[in-house]
Design an enzyme around this catalytic site. Structure first.
Site, PDB file in Angstrom:
ATOM      1  N   ASP A   1      -2.420   0.123  -8.233  1.00 62.32           N
ATOM      2  CA  ASP A   1      -1.577   1.019  -6.572  1.00 62.32           C
ATOM      3  C   ASP A   1      -1.657   0.350  -5.931  1.00 62.32           C
ATOM      4  O   ASP A   1      -2.272  -0.304  -4.612  1.00 62.32           O
ATOM      5  CB  ASP A   1      -2.212   2.357  -6.831  1.00 62.32           C
ATOM      6  CG  ASP A   1      -1.799   3.075  -5.987  1.00 62.32           C
ATOM      7  OD1 ASP A   1      -0.443   2.558  -5.535  1.00 62.32           O
ATOM      8  OD2 ASP A   1      -2.594   4.389  -6.712  1.00 62.32           O
ATOM      9  N   GLN A   2      -0.390  -0.120  -5.513  1.00 62.60           N
ATOM     10  CA  GLN A   2       0.503  -0.325  -4.484  1.00 62.60           C
ATOM     11  C   GLN A   2       0.267  -1.905  -4.139  1.00 62.60           C
ATOM     12  O   GLN A   2      -0.399  -2.328  -3.095  1.00 62.60           O
ATOM     13  CB  GLN A   2      -0.290  -0.085  -3.136  1.00 62.60           C
ATOM     14  CG  GLN A   2       0.031   0.708  -1.675  1.00 62.60           C
ATOM     15  CD  GLN A   2       0.121   2.247  -0.770  1.00 62.60           C
ATOM     16  OE1 GLN A   2       0.405   2.773  -1.516  1.00 62.60           O
ATOM     17  NE2 GLN A   2       0.358   1.587   0.235  1.00 62.60           N
TER      18      GLN A   2
ATOM     19  N   CYS B   1       3.534   6.333  -6.549  1.00 62.63           N
ATOM     20  CA  CYS B   1       2.602   7.548  -7.782  1.00 62.63           C
ATOM     21  C   CYS B   1       3.209   7.759  -7.921  1.00 62.63           C
ATOM     22  O   CYS B   1       3.281   7.281  -9.639  1.00 62.63           O
ATOM     23  CB  CYS B   1       1.971   7.326  -6.864  1.00 62.63           C
ATOM     24  SG  CYS B   1       0.171   6.380  -5.575  1.00 62.63           S
TER      25      CYS B   1
ATOM     26  N   HIS C   1      -2.765  10.473 -12.319  1.00 58.92           N
ATOM     27  CA  HIS C   1      -1.972  11.174 -10.683  1.00 58.92           C
ATOM     28  C   HIS C   1      -1.051  12.027 -11.490  1.00 58.92           C
ATOM     29  O   HIS C   1       0.284  11.965 -11.765  1.00 58.92           O
ATOM     30  CB  HIS C   1      -1.019  10.165  -9.536  1.00 58.92           C
ATOM     31  CG  HIS C   1      -0.483  10.830  -8.436  1.00 58.92           C
ATOM     32  ND1 HIS C   1      -0.569   9.962  -7.145  1.00 58.92           N
ATOM     33  CD2 HIS C   1      -0.279  12.422  -8.372  1.00 58.92           C
ATOM     34  CE1 HIS C   1      -0.481  10.312  -6.293  1.00 58.92           C
ATOM     35  NE2 HIS C   1      -0.665  12.177  -6.655  1.00 58.92           N
TER      36      HIS C   1
ATOM     37  N   ASP D   1       2.429  -0.749  -9.720  1.00 55.90           N
ATOM     38  CA  ASP D   1       3.134   1.091  -9.888  1.00 55.90           C
ATOM     39  C   ASP D   1       3.956   0.837  -8.449  1.00 55.90           C
ATOM     40  O   ASP D   1       5.166   0.879  -8.573  1.00 55.90           O
ATOM     41  CB  ASP D   1       2.466   2.257  -9.690  1.00 55.90           C
ATOM     42  CG  ASP D   1       1.773   2.612  -8.309  1.00 55.90           C
ATOM     43  OD1 ASP D   1       1.536   1.562  -7.679  1.00 55.90           O
ATOM     44  OD2 ASP D   1       1.207   3.338  -8.402  1.00 55.90           O
ATOM     45  N   HIS D   2       3.406   0.135  -7.683  1.00 59.46           N
ATOM     46  CA  HIS D   2       5.073  -0.626  -6.694  1.00 59.46           C
ATOM     47  C   HIS D   2       3.312  -1.432  -5.582  1.00 59.46           C
ATOM     48  O   HIS D   2       2.688  -1.717  -5.440  1.00 59.46           O
ATOM     49  CB  HIS D   2       5.412   0.800  -5.764  1.00 59.46           C
ATOM     50  CG  HIS D   2       4.251   1.579  -5.534  1.00 59.46           C
ATOM     51  ND1 HIS D   2       3.616   2.018  -4.068  1.00 59.46           N
ATOM     52  CD2 HIS D   2       3.270   2.613  -6.003  1.00 59.46           C
ATOM     53  CE1 HIS D   2       2.470   2.737  -3.881  1.00 59.46           C
ATOM     54  NE2 HIS D   2       2.929   3.689  -5.008  1.00 59.46           N
TER      55      HIS D   2
END
Length: 506
Positions: A18-19, A58, A109, A310-311
């Site tokens: 994540d991130q 997210c 999420h 995801d990003h």
């Protein structure tokens, strides 16, 4: 093509973090980050160097993964919690129909939090979610104590422990400190431990689909001390700052630990960057731990591996932090496809430059599994690209390259509802056009000449025709949208942005 429900189907290991920024891989040339296990997956697999997330936060990113759809079709065009997930066809659901034992460990999420969305089982740690933490929030059907399996486990190890014990906010991209408990209790280690346990208790008569979904390197920036020590004395380059970015911070926004922009004190920023890189190396080591056990179980050569995020994280680029903006640090992601047993005939060591997106994961996985790809899927399987070799100009292209890339998407449309920074953008991996829907401001970057997005060339005469072309493309993309951003002739600024399209709330 593999037969559904037979031993010929490969296992699928899907690893998301994540991130994580696109550039935070040693093999991609990062001057600081050490990622030996991910480098090896890329060296012996295929790395997609122009992978993006169309809506970089997210919730919408995960909607693209689950459904294989664009934001216009899965309906999540920004970050909005507590909107039910009612998708009929999902990646784990289609794999379950095709005979797979499906398991997620870590971050989902979705809402309600315990929605399986096609998985046979979920062992959950979504990180700190505000709507679940607020006991007075009547909109939240699931309180944190009920939905977070990691927190329940952690309190069994350390009574009364909580996710906020370090004093770090879950969106604090400018502050950091080391994890204070034994490393084995860190949520990154927990995801791997639970995933290893799945290997023990899985149905041996079925191929498995395991989504190993990590929360880090999303804040809080809390790496174990040993990993922070790797970076604390490193010469960390300062983030790039474009000529279009804020140069002064009269409101001292950079002093806010959860800011999304501002001039952060240099010492604090360096510590945060070191901790972010340390979290990535920690993740890399734990991924290596899982791969060792996968090999011990004799499943390595039977397993297709996909790694992505995801990003990204702006991490101070242009004095910005976090995500949701259309710049490379936020929207561009790492992406590796590996096939240890060479079942798919991939071109090992290749680096692909076509623009791919998270929506392409579902059709790729279903293609590898020999399963049906639903008609509603917008993405495309990337397997033919991965078989075709390198498209780099300094390498001779394989004969199959033309057929593999023929008809591949000419550009990607991305977007994010984000207050006054709500944006729509287009890229083909070589150029990027951005339109801010609330102000009408435009930006244009020639990514080949200006990969760090240092100069907004929207007013440069040499790019006038390019900008007209991209603006017209965006007018076409948006003309059928419910918000009214385009009438088919022009872009219309000032329309209220929507984080969720109306059909999801019907």
């Amino acid at each position: 093509m593999a037969q559904a429900g037979t031993a010929k189907q490969p296992n699928i290991l899907f690893i998301t973090v994540d991130q994580m920024r696109f550039d935070c891989l040693s093999i991609a040339g990062h001057p600081i980050v050490e990622t030996p296990n991910l480098d090896e997956l890329a060296r012996t697999g295929v790395r997609f160097d122009r992978a993006y997330t169309a809506t970089p936060s997210c919730i919408p990113a995960r909607a693209a993964i689950f459904t294989g759809q664009s934001p216009a079709h899965h309906g999540r065009t920004g970050y909005e919690d507590c909107v039910p997930w009612r998708y009929e066809e999902t990646m784990p659901g289609e794999l379950a129909k095709a005979g797979y034992h499906t398991q997620c460990v870590g971050k989902m999420h979705v809402y309600p939090a315990r929605s399986l969305l096609g998985f046979h089982n979920v062992v959950m740690h979504d990180g700190y979610l505000h709507h679940n933490r607020m006991r007075h929030n009547v909109a939240a059907k699931d309180h944190f104590d009920q939905v977070d399996d990691y927190l329940v486990w952690l309190r069994q190890q350390v009574p009364s422990a909580d996710l906020v014990d370090l004093g770090l906010d879950c969106n604090a991209s400018t502050v950091a400190r080391p994890w204070e408990l034994p490393e084995r209790l860190h949520p990154t280690n927990w995801v791997v431990s639970e995933s290893i346990d799945f290997l023990r208790r899985r149905d041996p008569s079925k191929p498995f689909f395991l989504w190993m979904s990590f929360v880090r390197p999303h804040p809080p920036f809390d790496p174990p001390q040993a990993f922070l020590d790797l970076y604390k004395d490193a010469e960390i380059p300062e983030p790039p700052v474009g000529d279009w970015a804020m140069q002064e911070d009269p409101m001292q926004l950079g002093l806010n630990p959860v800011t999304d922009k501002g001039l952060v004190p240099k010492r604090r920023l360096k510590q945060a960057m070191a901790a972010y890189y340390a979290l990535i190396t920690h993740l890399d080591h734990q991924i290596g731990r899982f791969l060792q056990v996968l090999n011990e179980y004799g499943e390595m050569n039977n397993t297709i591996i996909i790694f992505t995020s995801d990003h990204g994280e702006m991490l101070g680029d242009h004095h910005m932090f976090r995500k949701a903006v259309p710049y490379e640090g936020s929207a561009r992601i790492p992406f590796i496809l590996n096939d240890p047993g060479n079942r798919l005939g991939l071109k090992r060591g290749a680096v692909r430059n076509e623009v791919i997106e998270l929506r392409d994961i579902m059709p790729t996985v279903l293609d590898a599994a020999g399963a049906r790809i639903p008609d509603a899927v917008d993405g495309r399987s990337i397997l033919e690209l991965a078989r075709a070799g390198s498209a780099s100009p300094d390498r001779q292209q394989d004969a199959s390259l033309d057929s593999a890339v023929q008809g591949w998407r000419p550009h990607l449309h991305g977007e994010h509802a984000y207050g006054h920074l709500s944006n729509h953008w287009l890229t083909n991996g070589k150029e990027k056009y951005i339109w801010f829907s609330q102000t009408g401001q435009e930006q244009y970057f020639n990514l080949e000449k200006d990969p760090l997005e240092l100069h907004n060339a929207v007013n440069d005469a040499e790019y006038a025709d390019c900008i007209v072309h991209w603006r017209q493309q965006l007018i076409e993309e948006l003309k059928a949208r419910e918000e009214g951003y385009s009438d088919g002739e022009q872009l219309i600024a000032g329309i209220a942005p929507r984080s969720t399209l109306s059909f999801l709330k019907a």
